[in-house]
Enzyme design. Structure first.
Site, PDB file in Angstrom:
ATOM      1  N   GLU A 100       3.027 -51.639 -48.934  1.00 16.32           N
ATOM      2  CA  GLU A 100       3.076 -53.188 -49.027  1.00 16.32           C
ATOM      3  C   GLU A 100       4.324 -53.490 -49.499  1.00 16.32           C
ATOM      4  OE1 GLU A 100       0.484 -55.197 -51.645  1.00 16.32           O
ATOM      5  OE2 GLU A 100      -1.095 -53.732 -51.299  1.00 16.32           O
TER       6      GLU A 100
ATOM      7  N   GLU B 205      -2.782 -50.048 -56.854  1.00 16.98           N
ATOM      8  CA  GLU B 205      -1.809 -50.806 -58.191  1.00 16.98           C
ATOM      9  C   GLU B 205      -2.653 -50.894 -59.278  1.00 16.98           C
ATOM     10  OE1 GLU B 205      -0.613 -54.750 -56.912  1.00 16.98           O
ATOM     11  OE2 GLU B 205       1.123 -53.852 -55.632  1.00 16.98           O
TER      12      GLU B 205
END
Ligand code: BG6
Length: 482
Positions: free
Chosen positions: A375, A168
């Site tokens: 995720e 991320e």
């Protein structure tokens, strides 16, 4: 009437689960590990909630935890290596004890038939690099990262074939404390952020090139935080704002990884804001030649936005955060709004399985690369009953709806090769302590007392075990799981 034939999950689909080093390992100073930015940030909140010192204590429970993963039936386990366990000060001596720890873990996973998916950097920059260079602001940090990545490829590359470079980047860069930005002037903070972001792109590209050179059959890519934004109304300005929110929070980053240059609207923003980062000769070739093999997609929720005009006080492109630290409003572009059509979790995430279908289709159409969900999950304050059960039917419901979408996107023609919910066992939230839990396994501790750290299988454990066993065919909860 003829029954519609559903596409099944392909054979070899990687049913997995995820974690990250600072959130699961603990042992924060053991085995010569150095301090990280993630440790530093968690200690700032130690008086109110759990920090990374013990976390879930995977460092000492790794054998038991891998047995649980085996029992769950995992085909893959996504975890991160702590850079500061391998090189405690970020760019100095290599720590043999750190290497030995990850060798043990990786070997055991493989012995148990679980494919390791390794992230190199998950919010935990060695703190020494901040002290020496202000972290990613300096090119020294890019060199240090490339060296660290090469050490990992050399050590583990014969056993680990799937690598994720940064977790991320596109979200991390928005959170000042994760980047160690303490500049109070907004303009200077944005300038520093833009330089750090650029250096992380360069580091990503150098790691991709090194992986392709050093790891036989290695596959490498990012794990990005996906963004799907709906317009608040059908006014054209609001529709534009929703696109801008997606583009500024995620798509510019994917484009940079894929094309090796900033898309036009992003360059325009950098110029208008007067924060174009310093780039050196030769960078362009590196950025353009590094081709990722897949995209790791992290997906939790969707967003909503309206148009926010710039004004005299707020120049075009300037940002302000309201409510949380990741969803900014951007003058001249977009304002974050609540979506009245969606239910939010107790921690405020707007739950929306349909959004997953939108992002996976969109990214596939843009890049035509295989994707894995790296995720996806629901953070809740689970409770343990007196008879040692955790009835987390809300998590089962959340995951079930998202798995149904995975099936649909495969029917849509998207190459989805795995699903790794967050998280394998309960672990430290990235910034909200231990009360907010995501795991299939309950870890018996709370924010203020580490207790006995006993592992207890939740209802979702048995449910997911059956999902994996039936390759996604059986999604309903069985009576025996309740
Ligand atoms: C993702 C991160 O953004 O969200 C994880 O990659 C994090 O590290 C997860 O734990 C859930 O967010 P949080 O803040 O609830 O832990």
């Amino acid at each position: 009437m003829q029954q519609k034939e559903r596409k099944q999950f392909p054979n070899g689909f990687l049913w997995g689960a995820s974690s990250s080093a600072f959130q699961i390992e603990g042992g924060w100073q053991e085995g010569n590990k150095g301090m990280t930015v993630a440790d530093f940030n968690s200690f700032k909140r130690s008086d109110k909630q759990a920090d990374s010192k013990v976390a879930s204590d995977f460092y000492h429970h790794w054998e038991e935890d891998i047995e649980l993963m085996k029992e769950l039936g995992l085909k893959a386990y996504r975890f991160s290596i702590s850079w500061a366990r391998i090189i405690p000060d970020g760019d100095g001596e290599v720590n043999e004890e750190g290497l030995a720890f990850y060798h043990k873990v990786i070997n055991r996973l493989i012995e148990r038939g679980i494919t390791p998916l390794v992230t190199l950097y998950h919010f935990d920059l060695p703190y020494a690099l901040v002290e020496k260079y202000n972290g990613w602001e300096s090119r020294e940090c890019v060199d240090a990262f490339e060296r660290y990545a090469k050490i990992c490829f050399k050590e583990f590359g014969d056993k680990v074939k799937y690598w994720m470079v940064h977790n991320e980047q596109n979200l991390m860069i928005r959170v000042n404390e994760r980047m160690n930005i303490y500049e109070t002037d907004d303009y200077l903070a944005d300038k520093m952020r833009a330089q750090m972001d650029y250096h992380m792109f360069l580091a990503h590209a150098r790691a991709v090139l090194a992986c392709h050179k050093m790891v036989v059959d290695g596959k490498v890519g990012p794990a990005i935080s996906s963004t799907c934004t709906y317009p608040l109304t059908n006014k054209p300005e609001d529709v534009w704002s929703a696109k801008m929110n997606d583009w500024f929070k995620t798509n510019y980053c994917l484009d940079m990884y894929y094309h090796g240059e900033y898309p036009g609207y992003y360059m325009r923003y950098l110029k208008e804001r007067d924060i174009v980062p310093h780039m050196e000769e030769g960078d362009k070739d590196i950025l353009k030649s590094a081709k990722m093999d897949f995209i790791g997609v992290n997906y939790y929720r969707t967003l909503c936005s309206s148009y926010l005009p710039a004004d005299e006080k707020h120049p075009m492109g300037s940002r302000v955060y309201r409510g949380n630290e990741v969803d900014f409003d951007q003058y001249g572009y977009c304002r974050d709004e609540k979506n009245e059509n969606l239910q939010a979790s107790e921690y405020g995430a707007q739950i929306d399985p349909m959004g997953l279908r939108i992002v996976l289709n969109e990214y596939y159409q843009r890049y035509h690369l295989p994707m894995i969900i790296a995720e996806n999950g629901l953070g809740m304050a689970d409770t343990l009953t007196e008879d040692e059960r955790v009835h987390d039917e809300y998590r089962i419901a959340y995951l079930k709806e998202h798995i149904k979408v995975c099936q649909l996107v495969i029917e849509d023609g998207v190459e989805l090769f795995g699903y790794c919910p967050w998280s394998v066992i309960d672990l430290l939230s990235s910034h909200q302590g231990f009360k907010k839990r995501y795991g299939f396994v309950y870890v018996n501790r709370d924010d203020h007392d580490v207790k006995d750290l006993r592992r207890i299988k939740k209802d979702s454990f048995y449910w997911y075990q059956n999902v994996i066993k039936t390759n996604g065919e059986q999604l309903e909860q069985l009576e025996t799981e309740r």
